[in-house]
Design a protein around this motif. Sequence first.
Motif, short mmCIF file in Angstrom:
data_model
loop_
_atom_site.label_atom_id
_atom_site.label_comp_id
_atom_site.label_asym_id
_atom_site.label_seq_id
_atom_site.Cartn_x
_atom_site.Cartn_y
_atom_site.Cartn_z
N LEU B 33 0.79 -1.28 -0.03
CA LEU B 33 -0.15 0.01 -0.09
C LEU B 33 0.83 1.38 -0.06
O LEU B 33 0.50 2.36 -0.85
CB LEU B 33 -0.89 0.03 1.31
CG LEU B 33 -2.11 -0.90 1.18
CD1 LEU B 33 -2.75 -0.67 2.55
CD2 LEU B 33 -2.80 -0.74 0.02
N VAL B 36 2.22 1.84 -3.44
CA VAL B 36 1.09 2.47 -4.56
C VAL B 36 0.84 3.87 -4.26
O VAL B 36 0.81 4.80 -5.15
CB VAL B 36 0.00 1.52 -4.31
CG1 VAL B 36 -1.35 1.95 -5.33
CG2 VAL B 36 0.33 0.06 -5.03
N TYR B 37 0.67 4.12 -2.76
CA TYR B 37 0.20 5.27 -2.59
C TYR B 37 1.32 6.35 -2.95
O TYR B 37 1.12 7.67 -2.89
CB TYR B 37 -0.36 5.57 -1.14
CG TYR B 37 -1.81 4.77 -1.12
CD1 TYR B 37 -2.76 5.01 -2.38
CD2 TYR B 37 -2.38 3.78 -0.16
CE1 TYR B 37 -3.98 4.50 -2.30
CE2 TYR B 37 -3.47 3.03 -0.32
CZ TYR B 37 -4.38 3.51 -1.21
OH TYR B 37 -5.45 2.93 -1.35
N ARG B 40 1.40 7.77 -6.22
CA ARG B 40 0.19 8.24 -6.43
C ARG B 40 0.43 9.81 -5.82
O ARG B 40 -0.07 10.79 -6.52
CB ARG B 40 -1.10 7.72 -6.09
CG ARG B 40 -2.33 8.06 -6.85
CD ARG B 40 -3.39 7.28 -6.69
NE ARG B 40 -3.30 6.02 -7.25
CZ ARG B 40 -4.09 4.96 -7.05
NH1 ARG B 40 -5.19 5.22 -6.31
NH2 ARG B 40 -3.90 3.86 -7.65
N TYR B 41 0.89 9.72 -4.74
CA TYR B 41 1.09 11.04 -3.83
C TYR B 41 2.29 11.37 -3.63
O TYR B 41 2.63 11.25 -2.09
CB TYR B 41 0.03 10.97 -2.74
CG TYR B 41 -1.52 10.67 -3.01
CD1 TYR B 41 -2.11 11.53 -3.77
CD2 TYR B 41 -2.13 9.55 -2.70
CE1 TYR B 41 -3.72 11.21 -3.96
CE2 TYR B 41 -3.24 9.12 -2.86
CZ TYR B 41 -4.01 9.95 -3.57
OH TYR B 41 -5.40 9.44 -3.74
N ILE B 132 -3.89 9.74 3.87
CA ILE B 132 -3.22 8.26 3.63
C ILE B 132 -1.85 8.07 4.05
O ILE B 132 -1.83 6.95 4.82
CB ILE B 132 -3.04 8.26 2.14
CG1 ILE B 132 -4.28 8.16 1.35
CG2 ILE B 132 -2.29 6.65 1.72
CD1 ILE B 132 -5.11 7.04 1.42
#
Lengths: 536, 200
Positions: B33, B36-37, B40-41, B132
């Motif tokens: 996780l 992936v995040y 993205r961020y 997140i």
Amino acid sequence: MTTAPPDNFWNDTGRTGISSWIFSTDHKRIGLLYFYSVLTFFLVGVALGLLLRIELMAPGRTIMGPQTYNALFTVHGVVMIFLFILPGFPGAFGNLVMPIQIGARDVAFPRLNLFSWWLYLAGAVIILVSLFTGGGAPDTGWTFYVPFSTRTGTNVSLAVVGVFILGFSAILTGVNFVTTIHRLRAEGMTWTRLPLFTWSLYATAWVQILATPILAITLVLIFSERVLGTGLFDPSRGGDPIMFQHLFWIYSHPAVYIMILPAMGIISDIIPVFSRKPIFGYKMIAFSSLAIAAAGSLVWGHHMFTSGMSDNAVLVFSFLTFIVAIPSAIKVFNWVSTLYKGSISLEAPMLFALSFILLFSIGGLTGLILGAAATDVHVHDTHFVVGHFHYVMFGGTGFAFFAAMHYWLPKFYGRTYSQRGAIVAWALMFVGFNVLYFSMKVLGMKGMPRRYYDYLPEFTTLNLVSTIGSWILAIGLLIMLMNLFRGLFRGTPFTGNPWGGATLEWSIPTPPPTENFIEEPVVTHGPYDFTGTGRP
Amino acid sequence: MSHPKHTDYNGDKLGMWLFLFTELLLFGGLFILYAVYLARYPKEFSAGGHQLNLVLGTINTVILLTSSLLAAMAVTAVQRGQQRLTMGLLGGTVLCAAGFMLIKYLEWSAKIQHGIFPNSPRLIQGAPGESIFFSLYYLSTGIHGLHVLIGAGLLGWVALKVRSGAIHSHDYVLLENSALYWHLVDLIWIFIFPLYYLML
């Protein structure tokens, strides 16, 4: 049991009463504890399944409303998957038979083994409590998909705690079995003399070890989404629900192989015994178990073709899915080659084993329709999927479980059932099964979605047929259990090696002594070398 | 009836190593996780990472590495039959664990006082990626902290067994396995520390 030697595992204990069972570290007693626990939950799952079929017998509300239906199919799935089929083979028959098959006195960690069963029981109790407390029984389906599972008012939080504990139990069983098979094989029990049931348990145990932790963290994340509001899967906070599906299926697709691999193992043990022929392609069957375990860990995305995942990922996962078909087909062809020119005797274990091959093949081939991205889009989330996985899970693992019950339980009870009763029951179940689930596949092809309590009028006839099939199956099941247990407790004595098996469990007294082997065995022949095992 | 006691040193070690793999995979889910995040961020993760206290994180890393050293020395001490030294070293490991948890507590409470915790109004109003980042931070360090507590409890229990003489120079696999577990706890921190404190 007049025919039994006095010192068998039923009576040779220091303790008496229930504590001699629930605190026993003997693998045979733990195996029976597991067997009766999973069988109980199997019957609960069957009862729920029958209720679901009655609801679907006619369009509209028949006996329950939508909320009850949603809760029932969720609980049916959770009970059947987490309480019956996943722990079923390793827990019950793995414990009963595997240590004897490798010539060991017990598993590597007997106390840990007992602890696994207690964890299983604790998880089961927590799941049962979750049905009647909080907001009521979970209604998310056994997959606990977000965002619904983080928002529904039903008692998902407690249910995932229960499943988490069951996962811990499975991990400990896996660790125990891998260690046992590595360390406790008797002298002469080389890897190529390992019975194929033990081989399949070995592959299964690796999947339990490698996949279950991912389920554990996924369940922790659902729990934290609900209780702490972490928002990791909530798009409004930047989370991605598809990440949940990935994590969930990284475990749950390999879990399918935890369910089917040991079933394939028992079939590989039964077919040669009742064909009076050594297994065809021993090494390829053993290797294909490992290949299925490995390749099966890389195909989870085929559950997500319609989720919005990237098209490149869809192509890769679709391709990998087809790869799994190869080792599965290797097994089927080897079983059929074993039958070829064999001296086949159609007794109850063999009938269940043969129907496994047929039903598993149908289930496996319909799996390819779902694994191909183009056709999956049409049948995704329809009754075709329901039909498919019941063919694999019930027609496959379920029938193999019944085969194992008829093959091994007499060995442990020292009494046996009526062959005629078992064959009648098998015939009813086989017919009922196909009527029940083949109708579902047709319904799905025609477009009937799954997980709705109602449907359009044009689906009425086939749904009625399917429900009638469920009754035939249930009657067969009832006859089978009555015949089997009457036989085990009051039937004719079962001694020696009437089927002429060549694996080690058939070389020891019936019922087995507490220590399994009176003298430490030295293995001098392969598991399917039938020379001198008694039967012509 | 229980079977006669069966001892298999290599088997016991094998079982423990298999179990440690499952622990790695458990944290593996959180690391996936994170990966992936992070992709993205990247900006929000960088901003979040700079709000973590690098000094406290470094001190905790030193504490855990020291504790792992003490645990390894305890294994050698028990092999040499030095009972008191073994107990002392195990006690030192548990003390380090307590120090680690104390610092973790200070870090967490400082963050919570600033309104940074899962589902806090500040994070809900902030950039999506920041929420997140901190959810993953709390989950990773929280679950790791739980492992620290379990490991410390395990080593404390083992120390009692050393004192009672149940663990000695001819039967010490329980101590060795507990020390292995402790090294795993250390190892996971060795990944968490750079991912959250250093590289962002």
